[in-house]
Structures are given as structure tokens and as C-alpha cells.
Design a protein around this motif. Sequence first.
Motif: not given
Length: 421
Positions: A363-368, A370-372
Motif C-alpha cells: 500500500g505504500q504506492v497508494f499512500e504516496r 493519495y498524499d500527492s
Amino acid sequence: MSIADHKSSASTPNKKAKRNSSIELLRIIAMLMIIAHHYLVHSGFKTIPPFSAKLFFFLFIQSFGKIGVLIFFTISAWYLCMEKRPTMRKSLKRAWLLEREVLFYSLTLMSLFLLLGRQYISKSVVVLSLFPTISSRVWWYVTAYIIFLVLCPSLTKGLRAIGKGTHSALCAVLLIGWGFIAGMLPNTILDSEVDGFINFLFIYVLVSFYRWYLDDWNSRTAWIMIIAGILTIALAIISIQTLGLALGSDSIRAHANYISQSCVKLPVLLIGFGMMILFERKYYTNKVINTIASTTFGIYLIHDYPAVREMLNGSSINLNAIYNNPQVILTFFIIIFTVFFSCMLMDFLRQCLFKITVDRHEGQVFERLYDSIAIRKWAQQLNSAIMKKSIPHESLISGKDLLEQADNPIPPTPNSNAHGA
């Protein structure tokens, strides 16, 4: 019982660490039901055989498919509705993680069949495999479930806001309209034959009401629901087959499973909910069961891929090819379990591959991503513009003023009576 006062038997501190193997066993059973249903539906009979105990067995097993779908979704809904603070971010992340597996199998299976079994895969399936979720024609369940995930936070908050009284009224309307009226009549009405996210919303409304305000039905109640559903399905199959034979109509006999062709029909709801309540009341952990259950979604994706279906249907294990075999029922179970365990082994390979690649930072790619998006100026301005708008209570319309617009949504022509029939 209020939502705030609710305590599930499976939510005590010492039971949070591991999955309840009773529920995971139910997940496995549901997938076996779905595989059996797909095998029978996709095999199909070129001509309907004479009614017999053997035909009744296969028609009865075929009805398990929608029960399996109901259980498979209900397991997710059972726990999602109890999330304390549901958010769009959490739901989108769940959809993101799900989509990784969907795309993996869609692209991998497409490539394998293009290389090794081109005769089983059409050009349209190749194109659809590039966009499996958007198309909804590769795996309908995936598309419906992801749409549900996106709507789930708002739906959950809305159902909590309307309170027990309105929520119970909504359940009554759904159960009477679609569960009973559309569910028990032989003709398709109220779009009751359609599978999709609408059915999942229907089920979620019922599951959430039970979890928030009831959640105290005992095993006896669960067994009564299961037996009532089974007897209703069995009686419908026998009655329709008998009527079709009496009238000499194979078209009537072909609809023997009408009462179980949707996961929101009453007998299916009774069996599915009854089994969920029965299994949820027990708690234990078993590593083997939990490990096998972790592959069930992958099993669904593999065995129900269009090219896999085409390959199985054209093989010597098709039901039409083995129906007259004296050992047909034993052969049927061997086929179902072979498909299950073969797909299970394939998904274990996928899990190993994911463990050393995409799951290293799940899920790290998603978190980045989403935050971006969240920190973008335009996104913040849009959110601010929406949130600062208060509910326009002063603009709400009274019931009396709604008569012309809501009760007569189609403007009358000059020569017609606005309040006529």
C-alpha cells in the motif's frame, strides 16, 4: 441495543490478533459452492434429462452458487460495517490492494492462453483483460465489490445517521419488495435477476442492521433459517419439474432454479444469513484453514476467467459428457475439489511472488499517490469550497409544496388531467 453499546462476540481483545477460522472455513465452503455452481451452469444440458433423483441433486447443487456469493460478500460486510471511522481513503486503499491481484491474474492468464491455448481466448477477452474491473465482463463480482467499497464509507455513515427506526423500515421495504415478492414469484420483476453492486448495497443494509441492533440470534434460529431456505428451494425445484413434465414443456423445467438465481431472493438470504450466524458464533484458530482461505479470491479469479471456463466446458469433464456415468456424482465432487486445489496451488505461487515484490511495502504506492493529490492546491481549494457549505435547511421544501414536482414528475400536457390515472 444501540450501535455504541454493541459488542461482537468476535471483537474481544484476545481474538483480534488472528482471523476466526470458523469464518474462514465458511469462506472456503462458499467458494466450493461457487465453483460447483459455475461448473453446472457453464456445462449446461443440451437437452434436459428426465426428472430423477440424480437431476434433482444437480439442480439443487446449482442453487448453491448465489448462496456462496451471498456468504462471500456477507463476510466482508459483517466486519466493514463495524469499522469505527470509515473513510474514503481506507476504502480506496482496499480497492487498490484488491486491484493488484485482479490485474495480475487478468494479464497473466491472458498471456498464458495467448501462448499456450489461443483457441480458448477470443479477441474481445484479450481487450477486456486489459481493463477487467472497468469492463465488468471478466469478473462481475470484482467490479461490483469495488464500486461497493467506494460507496461504503458514505453508506455506513448515512445508515448510522438515520437511526434504528428508519433503518428497520428500509430493511422491511427491501425484504418485502425484492426478497419476498420478486424473490418468490416465477417471473422476473423489479430487476431481481441482475447481479451487481446494487445487490451488495441491499445485503449491506440488512447486515449492518443486524450487527448494530440485533446480533443476538442463537443457533436454533440460524438452523430454522437454513432449513426453511433449503426446503423452499427443494420444493420449488420439484414443483416446477413436475409441472413442466405434466405440460410437456422443457422451457418450464429449465427455470427450476428461478428461486435461487439472485443472492437477494428470500430462500438464498435465509440460508446465507443462517450459515453466517451459525459459523460466527464459534471462535477458534487453525493455521491450515486460514492459509487455504487466503487463496479463495484467487481461486475465484482463476477458475472463472473466460478462457478457463471455455477450456473446461470443451473438455471431457463437461457434465454432458459424464452425466450418464454411473459414478457421475462422485466424479462431480472430484472435479470440484480438483479445480479448487489446483487454483489454490496457483494462488500460493502468486502469494510467494507478491511477498518478495509488491507486498514488501504493501500500500505504500497508494499512500504516496493519495498524499500527492491531497496536498495539491486545487484539491485543497475544492475540499474547502465543499466543506464550508452548510446544510441549506432554509431551502428545504415542505411536503405540501412537493406535490406538483415530486408526486407528478412528468409535466402534464395541456389536454391531460395532472392528477388523473
